[in-house]
Design a protein around this motif. Structure first.
Motif, short mmCIF file in Angstrom:
data_model
loop_
_atom_site.label_atom_id
_atom_site.label_comp_id
_atom_site.label_asym_id
_atom_site.label_seq_id
_atom_site.Cartn_x
_atom_site.Cartn_y
_atom_site.Cartn_z
N GLY A 17 0.78 -1.22 0.00
CA GLY A 17 0.00 0.00 0.00
C GLY A 17 0.81 1.27 0.00
O GLY A 17 0.24 2.37 0.02
N ARG A 18 2.14 1.17 -0.05
CA ARG A 18 3.00 2.35 -0.05
C ARG A 18 3.60 2.55 -1.45
O ARG A 18 3.98 1.59 -2.12
CB ARG A 18 4.13 2.20 0.97
CG ARG A 18 3.66 1.86 2.37
CD ARG A 18 4.82 1.71 3.34
NE ARG A 18 5.40 3.00 3.68
CZ ARG A 18 6.51 3.14 4.43
NH1 ARG A 18 7.15 2.07 4.87
NH2 ARG A 18 6.96 4.34 4.71
N GLY A 19 3.70 3.78 -1.87
CA GLY A 19 4.39 4.07 -3.12
C GLY A 19 5.89 3.92 -2.93
O GLY A 19 6.43 4.34 -1.92
N ASP A 115 2.92 -0.17 -3.99
CA ASP A 115 1.84 0.14 -4.92
C ASP A 115 1.77 1.65 -5.14
O ASP A 115 1.21 2.36 -4.32
CB ASP A 115 0.51 -0.38 -4.38
CG ASP A 115 -0.64 -0.18 -5.37
OD1 ASP A 115 -0.36 0.00 -6.57
OD2 ASP A 115 -1.79 -0.19 -4.93
N VAL A 135 2.15 10.21 -6.77
CA VAL A 135 1.97 9.07 -5.87
C VAL A 135 1.93 9.53 -4.42
O VAL A 135 1.09 9.10 -3.62
CB VAL A 135 3.09 8.03 -6.09
CG1 VAL A 135 3.07 6.98 -4.98
CG2 VAL A 135 2.93 7.36 -7.45
N GLU A 138 -1.35 11.14 -3.61
CA GLU A 138 -2.45 10.17 -3.51
C GLU A 138 -2.30 9.25 -2.31
O GLU A 138 -3.25 9.05 -1.55
CB GLU A 138 -2.50 9.32 -4.79
CG GLU A 138 -3.57 8.25 -4.77
CD GLU A 138 -3.55 7.38 -6.01
OE1 GLU A 138 -4.27 6.38 -6.03
OE2 GLU A 138 -2.79 7.70 -6.95
N ARG A 139 -1.10 8.70 -2.13
CA ARG A 139 -0.88 7.71 -1.07
C ARG A 139 -0.52 8.35 0.27
O ARG A 139 -0.63 7.71 1.30
CB ARG A 139 0.25 6.76 -1.49
CG ARG A 139 -0.07 5.88 -2.67
CD ARG A 139 -1.05 4.81 -2.30
NE ARG A 139 -1.28 3.87 -3.40
CZ ARG A 139 -2.14 2.87 -3.35
NH1 ARG A 139 -2.84 2.69 -2.25
NH2 ARG A 139 -2.31 2.08 -4.38
N ARG A 140 0.02 9.57 0.19
CA ARG A 140 0.51 10.29 1.37
C ARG A 140 1.69 9.58 2.02
O ARG A 140 2.01 9.79 3.18
CB ARG A 140 -0.61 10.54 2.39
CG ARG A 140 -1.84 11.18 1.77
CD ARG A 140 -2.81 11.70 2.80
NE ARG A 140 -2.29 12.89 3.46
CZ ARG A 140 -2.30 14.11 2.94
NH1 ARG A 140 -2.77 14.30 1.73
NH2 ARG A 140 -1.82 15.13 3.62
N ASP A 141 2.33 8.72 1.25
CA ASP A 141 3.43 7.92 1.79
C ASP A 141 4.30 7.47 0.62
O ASP A 141 3.81 6.83 -0.30
CB ASP A 141 2.87 6.70 2.52
CG ASP A 141 3.89 6.01 3.41
OD1 ASP A 141 5.08 6.39 3.37
OD2 ASP A 141 3.51 5.11 4.16
N LEU A 142 5.59 7.82 0.65
CA LEU A 142 6.50 7.45 -0.43
C LEU A 142 7.79 6.90 0.16
O LEU A 142 8.37 7.50 1.07
CB LEU A 142 6.81 8.67 -1.31
CG LEU A 142 7.70 8.43 -2.53
CD1 LEU A 142 6.96 7.58 -3.57
CD2 LEU A 142 8.14 9.75 -3.16
#
Length: 237
Positions: A17-19, A115, A135, A138-142
Motif C-alpha cells: 500500500g506504499r508508493g 503500490d 503518488v 495520492e498515497r501520502r506515503d512514499l
C-alpha cells in the motif's frame, strides 16, 4: 505526508500500500529504463542468475533475452550484461529481458508489494519526479529504496534519493522526512551534480577497472527518456 529513504534494502519492512521508488543508478535501474525506452516488451528482475535462468525457461525462447552481471562482469552464457549501452533497439525491441544484477534486481525484488513500484534513474529523472509527486499526493506515503552496493551505502544512489526528495517536496507543507531522507538532502548540497556524484562512487571506480567507464557517463546524463517504468506482477513495463 511522509517520505522515507532507505539507503539499502536491509530492514525496509512492509511496503504494501506504499508508493515506492527503486534506485540503482550504476547500473540496473538505468539499464532497465533504457531497455524499455528502446522497445523492450518487459524486464523481469531476478535476485540471482539461477533464478533468471529458471524464469527465462518459462518464456518463449525466441522472445526472451538473458542479461546480467556479477560484480560488474557479464554473466557467462547470458546474451547481454548490465550496461545500458547494450540496450539498443536492435538488441531489445520486442523482447522480454530477464535481468539479474548484484545490487539492483535484488532491491527490486525486495520492493514487491509496493503500490506502485517505480523504477528511477537520472536518465528519467524529471518524469520520475512528476510521477513520484503524484503518488505521494495520492498515497501520502512514499518510500525511496536505494539498492546500495553489496548491502552498504552507495553515494550515487543516496544522492539521487536526495534529489528526488528535494524536487518532490517543493511547495508541500507538513511533509515528514525520516533521518535518511534528511541526510540525502544534505548530500545534494555537497555535490555539484550528477556527474560528480557518480564519478566519486566506488561503483564508478570498479566500472573503470573493467573498461566500463562509459556507462558512468551514460548514467550521468539526466532526462534522456520521458517514461517511468512500473514493477507489478513480477514484470517491469
Amino acid at each position: 505526508m511522509k517520505i522515507d529513504v532507505h539507503f539499502t534494502p536491509l530492514g525496509v519492512g512492509e511496503l504494501a500500500g506504499r508508493g515506492v521508488v527503486v534506485v540503482d543508478v550504476l547500473r540496473a535501474t538505468t539499464t532497465i529504463v533504457t531497455a524499455l525506452a528502446n522497445g523492450a516488451k518487459a524486464v523481469i528482475p531476478a535476485a540471482t542468475s539461477e533464478e533468471a535462468v529458471r524464469l527465462a525457461s518459462n518464456l518463449e525462447k525466441d522472445g526472451v533475452l538473458l542479461a546480467g552481471e556479477r560484480r560488474s562482469v557479464k554473466i557467462e552464457g547470458f546474451a547481454l550484461g548490465n550496461s545500458p549501452r547494450e540496450m539498443e533497439p536492435a538488441a531489445v525491441a520486442g523482447k522480454t529481458v530477464v535481468l539479474a544484477t548484484t545490487n539492483g534486481t535484488p532491491a527490486l525484488v525486495a520492493a514487491q508489494g509496493g503500490d506502485p513500484v517505480l523504477v528511477g534513474a537520472p536518465v528519467n529523472f524529471r518524469a520520475l519526479v512528476e510521477r513520484a509527486r503524484a503518488v505521494l499526493t495520492e498515497r501520502r506515503d512514499l518510500v525511496i529504496l536505494c539498492a546500495g552496493r553489496e548491502k552498504q551505502f552507495a553515494i550515487e544512489d543516496a544522492y539521487m534519493a536526495g534529489r528526488i526528495v528535494k524536487a518532490v517536496k517543493k511547495g508541500l507543507r507538513k511533509l515528514e522526512l525520516n533521518d535518511a531522507a534528511r541526510v540525502a538532502l544534505v548530500l545534494t548540497g555537497e555535490l555539484e551534480g550528477w556527474k560528480e556524484a557518480l564519478e566519486q562512487s566506488e561503483a564508478a571506480r570498479q566500472l573503470a577497472e573493467v573498461d566500463l567507464a562509459e556507462d558512468v557517463d551514460f548514467a550521468a546524463r539526466a532526462d534522456r527518456f520521458g517514461m517511468v517504468p512500473t514493477y507489478a506482477d513480477r514484470r517491469i513495463t
